[in-house]
Design a protein around this motif. Sequence first.
Motif, PDB file in Angstrom:
ATOM      1  N   HIS A 175      30.846  23.313  42.879  1.00  0.00           N
ATOM      2  CA  HIS A 175      31.437  24.089  43.951  1.00  0.00           C
ATOM      3  C   HIS A 175      30.539  24.277  45.193  1.00  0.00           C
ATOM      4  O   HIS A 175      30.766  24.385  46.136  1.00  0.00           O
ATOM      5  N   TYR A 202      41.701  32.142  45.813  1.00  0.00           N
ATOM      6  CA  TYR A 202      42.273  31.201  45.819  1.00  0.00           C
ATOM      7  C   TYR A 202      43.293  30.831  46.251  1.00  0.00           C
ATOM      8  O   TYR A 202      43.663  29.730  47.310  1.00  0.00           O
ATOM      9  N   SER A 242      41.037  19.745  44.375  1.00  0.00           N
ATOM     10  CA  SER A 242      41.203  21.625  43.967  1.00  0.00           C
ATOM     11  C   SER A 242      42.044  21.130  43.014  1.00  0.00           C
ATOM     12  O   SER A 242      41.971  22.013  42.254  1.00  0.00           O
ATOM     13  N   CYS A 263      38.102  30.872  53.811  1.00  0.00           N
ATOM     14  CA  CYS A 263      38.817  30.118  52.608  1.00  0.00           C
ATOM     15  C   CYS A 263      37.923  29.074  52.592  1.00  0.00           C
ATOM     16  O   CYS A 263      38.787  28.362  51.099  1.00  0.00           O
ATOM     17  N   ALA A 323      36.587  30.321  49.479  1.00  0.00           N
ATOM     18  CA  ALA A 323      37.305  30.958  47.936  1.00  0.00           C
ATOM     19  C   ALA A 323      37.964  28.637  47.440  1.00  0.00           C
ATOM     20  O   ALA A 323      37.865  29.240  46.037  1.00  0.00           O
ATOM     21  N   LYS A 324      38.266  28.257  48.354  1.00  0.00           N
ATOM     22  CA  LYS A 324      38.279  26.806  48.175  1.00  0.00           C
ATOM     23  C   LYS A 324      36.883  26.354  46.890  1.00  0.00           C
ATOM     24  O   LYS A 324      37.492  25.705  46.038  1.00  0.00           O
ATOM     25  N   ASN A 329      35.490  27.745  46.209  1.00  0.00           N
ATOM     26  CA  ASN A 329      34.514  28.477  44.054  1.00  0.00           C
ATOM     27  C   ASN A 329      35.143  28.115  43.109  1.00  0.00           C
ATOM     28  O   ASN A 329      34.648  28.121  42.133  1.00  0.00           O
ATOM     29  N   ILE A 330      36.361  28.102  43.197  1.00  0.00           N
ATOM     30  CA  ILE A 330      36.606  27.435  41.352  1.00  0.00           C
ATOM     31  C   ILE A 330      36.644  26.286  41.339  1.00  0.00           C
ATOM     32  O   ILE A 330      36.570  25.716  40.510  1.00  0.00           O
ATOM     33  N   ASP A 341      39.171  33.979  39.863  1.00  0.00           N
ATOM     34  CA  ASP A 341      38.810  33.766  40.772  1.00  0.00           C
ATOM     35  C   ASP A 341      41.064  32.813  41.588  1.00  0.00           C
ATOM     36  O   ASP A 341      40.490  32.311  42.310  1.00  0.00           O
TER      37      ASP A 341
END
Length: 315
Positions: free
Chosen positions: A106, A302, A21, A89, A92-93, A95-96, A298
């Motif tokens: 991803h 997050y 992350s 969640c 979205a996490k 996705n970055i 994006d």
Amino acid sequence: MKAEQMKTVKKIIKYLGKAVSILSIIFIIRAVYVLGFDFSAVHNWPFFLGVALLCTVAKCITVYVSGTAWYRWLNFFSGTKCHRKEALCVYAKANIGKYLPGNVMHYVERNLFAGKLGISQKKIAASTVFEVFTLVSAAFIIGIAVSFGQLQSAFYNIFGENYVQIIVGVIAAGLVCLIVAGFIFKNKVASVLADYKFSDFVLTYIGNVLLYMIVLITLGIIMVVLYCYMGGRFELRSAALIVSGFTIAWVLGFVIPGAPGGIGVRELVITLLLSSVVGESLVVTLSVTHRLITIVGDFMAYLVMLIIRWRFMES
């Protein structure tokens, strides 16, 4: 001893997830820097920030709509109803992670983060494969339905008289690859699909195609809004071509490996397809601004994920 080993593995995965992350955020900052957006060209900051905020929120929402589609595939393959908030969640996490080098990180991150969902890695991978298939299907429908004639002209301008042969050749090659892969792995495919109802598959597929159409059209509309903000004249014909042209560019940037977040690939295709529509002097600025909105959106998704998870853990 086995329980202790499992705890150790979970700790490693937890720290590894945090490290990924942090790296993703670093590469997001790098992506903004690489774009080289000229902020000095902005004269009316309140108006610009208002338009940018509206577009960014719209982009943020598309992340969670896409996450819902992935969640539906998870439910289909797992045979149980997953926790929606947790799945979104995870999406979205992860996705970055697409801003990390390789543009496939991803997908890897989903399997890394999705252990808490209690679903096997194979089923998570299957949901991702069908996500890509559904996404491409939605893009194909939009491209054909919205502005087939204009796209023909755009492809003709790019490839010349051989554009039909090139498109047919690409489609034929893709079909051959699918047929060969299906023949090689027919036993595995049959064993996997034997556990599921065909009617459930069709309903999940159709529903997700509609969700991805909403996502792609929304992203295209964001580009139309930015085009009008930059002085472009709104016309239904040009708006339709921008939406469909962007859809093609978005999917190519999504599936082609080696480009973090599709950076480079998407902008190139947008320039080739839309130069004649928005003008050569505007298409680069439009593409860069849209990319900036996408990156910030994006990252906003997050941050929203962190808030949701924090509230979810409290409740």
